[in-house]
Design a protein around this motif. Structure first.
Motif, PDB file in Angstrom:
ATOM      1  N   TYR A   3       0.818  -1.210   0.000  1.00  5.77           N
ATOM      2  CA  TYR A   3       0.000   0.000   0.000  1.00  5.77           C
ATOM      3  C   TYR A   3       0.853   1.261   0.000  1.00  5.77           C
ATOM      4  CZ  TYR A   3      -4.266  -2.680   0.592  1.00  5.77           C
ATOM      5  OH  TYR A   3      -5.330  -3.526   0.391  1.00  5.77           O
ATOM      6  N   LYS A   4       2.070   1.171   0.500  1.00  3.23           N
ATOM      7  CA  LYS A   4       2.921   2.361   0.545  1.00  3.23           C
ATOM      8  C   LYS A   4       3.306   2.835  -0.866  1.00  3.23           C
ATOM      9  CE  LYS A   4       7.318  -0.073   1.123  1.00  3.23           C
ATOM     10  NZ  LYS A   4       8.463  -0.241   1.993  1.00  3.23           N
ATOM     11  N   LEU A   5       3.103   2.005  -1.880  1.00  3.47           N
ATOM     12  CA  LEU A   5       3.421   2.377  -3.259  1.00  3.47           C
ATOM     13  C   LEU A   5       2.317   3.237  -3.902  1.00  3.47           C
ATOM     14  CD1 LEU A   5       4.846  -1.042  -4.511  1.00  3.47           C
ATOM     15  CD2 LEU A   5       6.125   0.964  -3.714  1.00  3.47           C
ATOM     16  N   ILE A   6       1.179   3.329  -3.253  1.00  4.38           N
ATOM     17  CA  ILE A   6       0.054   4.086  -3.811  1.00  4.38           C
ATOM     18  C   ILE A   6       0.396   5.561  -3.963  1.00  4.38           C
ATOM     19  CG2 ILE A   6      -2.303   4.896  -3.346  1.00  4.38           C
ATOM     20  CD1 ILE A   6      -2.914   2.107  -2.242  1.00  4.38           C
ATOM     21  N   ALA A   8       3.256   7.152  -4.572  1.00  6.29           N
ATOM     22  CA  ALA A   8       4.098   7.408  -5.744  1.00  6.29           C
ATOM     23  C   ALA A   8       3.314   7.194  -7.033  1.00  6.29           C
ATOM     24  CB  ALA A   8       5.334   6.516  -5.713  1.00  6.29           C
ATOM     25  N   MET A   9       2.517   6.140  -7.074  1.00  9.94           N
ATOM     26  CA  MET A   9       1.730   5.850  -8.267  1.00  9.94           C
ATOM     27  C   MET A   9       0.785   7.005  -8.577  1.00  9.94           C
ATOM     28  SD  MET A   9      -1.601   5.053  -9.252  1.00  9.94           S
ATOM     29  CE  MET A   9      -2.330   4.608  -7.687  1.00  9.94           C
ATOM     30  N   ALA A  10       0.038   7.472  -7.570  1.00 14.02           N
ATOM     31  CA  ALA A  10      -0.951   8.523  -7.782  1.00 14.02           C
ATOM     32  C   ALA A  10      -0.282   9.852  -8.137  1.00 14.02           C
ATOM     33  CB  ALA A  10      -1.815   8.674  -6.535  1.00 14.02           C
ATOM     34  N   HIS A  11       0.815  10.158  -7.482  1.00 15.45           N
ATOM     35  CA  HIS A  11       1.559  11.374  -7.792  1.00 15.45           C
ATOM     36  C   HIS A  11       2.033  11.345  -9.242  1.00 15.45           C
ATOM     37  CE1 HIS A  11       5.095  13.964  -8.108  1.00 15.45           C
ATOM     38  NE2 HIS A  11       4.489  14.719  -7.199  1.00 15.45           N
ATOM     39  N   ASN A  12       2.627  10.242  -9.652  1.00 16.97           N
ATOM     40  CA  ASN A  12       3.133  10.120 -11.021  1.00 16.97           C
ATOM     41  C   ASN A  12       2.008  10.259 -12.038  1.00 16.97           C
ATOM     42  OD1 ASN A  12       5.654   9.712  -9.963  1.00 16.97           O
ATOM     43  ND2 ASN A  12       5.733   7.526 -10.413  1.00 16.97           N
ATOM     44  N   LEU A  75      -4.516   3.478 -17.698  1.00 18.06           N
ATOM     45  CA  LEU A  75      -4.463   3.374 -16.233  1.00 18.06           C
ATOM     46  C   LEU A  75      -4.181   1.964 -15.715  1.00 18.06           C
ATOM     47  CD1 LEU A  75      -4.601   4.719 -13.490  1.00 18.06           C
ATOM     48  CD2 LEU A  75      -7.097   4.567 -13.599  1.00 18.06           C
ATOM     49  N   PRO A  76      -4.819   0.914 -16.214  1.00 13.81           N
ATOM     50  CA  PRO A  76      -4.508  -0.421 -15.680  1.00 13.81           C
ATOM     51  C   PRO A  76      -3.025  -0.792 -15.814  1.00 13.81           C
ATOM     52  CG  PRO A  76      -6.528  -0.501 -16.963  1.00 13.81           C
ATOM     53  CD  PRO A  76      -5.933   0.860 -17.180  1.00 13.81           C
ATOM     54  N   LYS A  77      -2.401  -0.423 -16.918  1.00  9.15           N
ATOM     55  CA  LYS A  77      -0.972  -0.715 -17.090  1.00  9.15           C
ATOM     56  C   LYS A  77      -0.127   0.098 -16.112  1.00  9.15           C
ATOM     57  CE  LYS A  77      -1.202  -2.075 -21.910  1.00  9.15           C
ATOM     58  NZ  LYS A  77      -0.856  -1.746 -23.293  1.00  9.15           N
ATOM     59  N   HIS A  82       3.301  -0.079 -11.152  1.00 13.12           N
ATOM     60  CA  HIS A  82       3.555   0.342  -9.774  1.00 13.12           C
ATOM     61  C   HIS A  82       3.194  -0.747  -8.765  1.00 13.12           C
ATOM     62  CE1 HIS A  82       4.806   4.557 -10.152  1.00 13.12           C
ATOM     63  NE2 HIS A  82       4.124   4.523 -11.278  1.00 13.12           N
ATOM     64  N   GLN A  83       2.849  -1.918  -9.257  1.00 12.47           N
ATOM     65  CA  GLN A  83       2.517  -3.070  -8.418  1.00 12.47           C
ATOM     66  C   GLN A  83       1.310  -2.797  -7.517  1.00 12.47           C
ATOM     67  OE1 GLN A  83       6.116  -4.248  -6.409  1.00 12.47           O
ATOM     68  NE2 GLN A  83       7.306  -4.139  -8.296  1.00 12.47           N
ATOM     69  N   ILE A  84       0.326  -2.086  -8.090  1.00 15.86           N
ATOM     70  CA  ILE A  84      -0.912  -1.777  -7.372  1.00 15.86           C
ATOM     71  C   ILE A  84      -2.046  -2.571  -8.013  1.00 15.86           C
ATOM     72  CG2 ILE A  84      -2.534   0.044  -6.708  1.00 15.86           C
ATOM     73  CD1 ILE A  84       0.244   0.498  -5.541  1.00 15.86           C
ATOM     74  N   GLU A  85      -2.793  -3.290  -7.200  1.00 20.12           N
ATOM     75  CA  GLU A  85      -3.954  -4.024  -7.695  1.00 20.12           C
ATOM     76  C   GLU A  85      -5.119  -3.057  -7.873  1.00 20.12           C
ATOM     77  OE1 GLU A  85      -4.666  -7.096  -4.830  1.00 20.12           O
ATOM     78  OE2 GLU A  85      -2.617  -7.881  -5.032  1.00 20.12           O
ATOM     79  N   VAL A  86      -5.806  -3.167  -8.996  1.00 21.29           N
ATOM     80  CA  VAL A  86      -6.933  -2.273  -9.278  1.00 21.29           C
ATOM     81  C   VAL A  86      -7.956  -2.319  -8.144  1.00 21.29           C
ATOM     82  CG1 VAL A  86      -8.822  -1.767 -10.873  1.00 21.29           C
ATOM     83  CG2 VAL A  86      -6.614  -2.494 -11.766  1.00 21.29           C
ATOM     84  N   GLY A  87      -8.215  -3.492  -7.605  1.00 25.66           N
ATOM     85  CA  GLY A  87      -9.187  -3.642  -6.534  1.00 25.66           C
ATOM     86  C   GLY A  87      -8.797  -2.972  -5.227  1.00 25.66           C
TER      87      GLY A  87
END
Length: 124
Positions: A3-6, A8-12, A75-77, A82-87
């Motif tokens: 979850y800590k990767l969220i 960076a993913m959202a910022h990017n 977005l899914p890619k 970023h190793q984030i599950e869509v769910g």
């Protein structure tokens, strides 16, 4: 998934959408977004990524709408990279607004499936 990767993913994601690389129909998308924010002082111009809205914010330019089609498709890619599950994402959005000092701000917002909010300012 971490979850800590969220953050960076959202910022990017928001940074990319509002950056100089998002060029559609001979101009930058951020110019249209900034103008919408200036035209609506005190309101946020919100692009909702997750869940995909049934209707968009009124007043989005053709340039923004075209960009949204491509970004939503990608977005899914992006999440996968970023190793984030869509769910794991309940809500995800980019907000653009005019601050009291008349400076335009960009904010990334994510609500994960645990109910934790991930909020940060994004500087293009």
């Amino acid at each position: 998934m971490k979850y800590k990767l969220i953050d960076a993913m959202a910022h990017n994601w928001s940074h990319s959408f509002m950056s100089g690389t998002n060029y559609v129909f001979n101009d930058f998308v951020f110019n249209d977004m900034y103008q919408l924010a200036r035209d609506r002082p005190g309101e946020k111009v919100t692009i909702t990524w997750i869940p995909t809205p049934s209707d968009e914010l009124p007043g989005l330019t053709t340039r923004i709408q075209e960009s949204l089609k491509h970004y939503r498709e990608a977005l899914p890619k992006h999440l996968l990279r970023h190793q984030i599950e869509v769910g794991a994402i309940s809500q995800m959005r980019t907000e653009v607004y005019l601050a009291e000092n008349l400076q335009v701000h960009i904010r990334s917002y994510v609500l994960d499936d645990r109910g934790k909010e991930h909020v940060q300012l994004v500087w293009p």
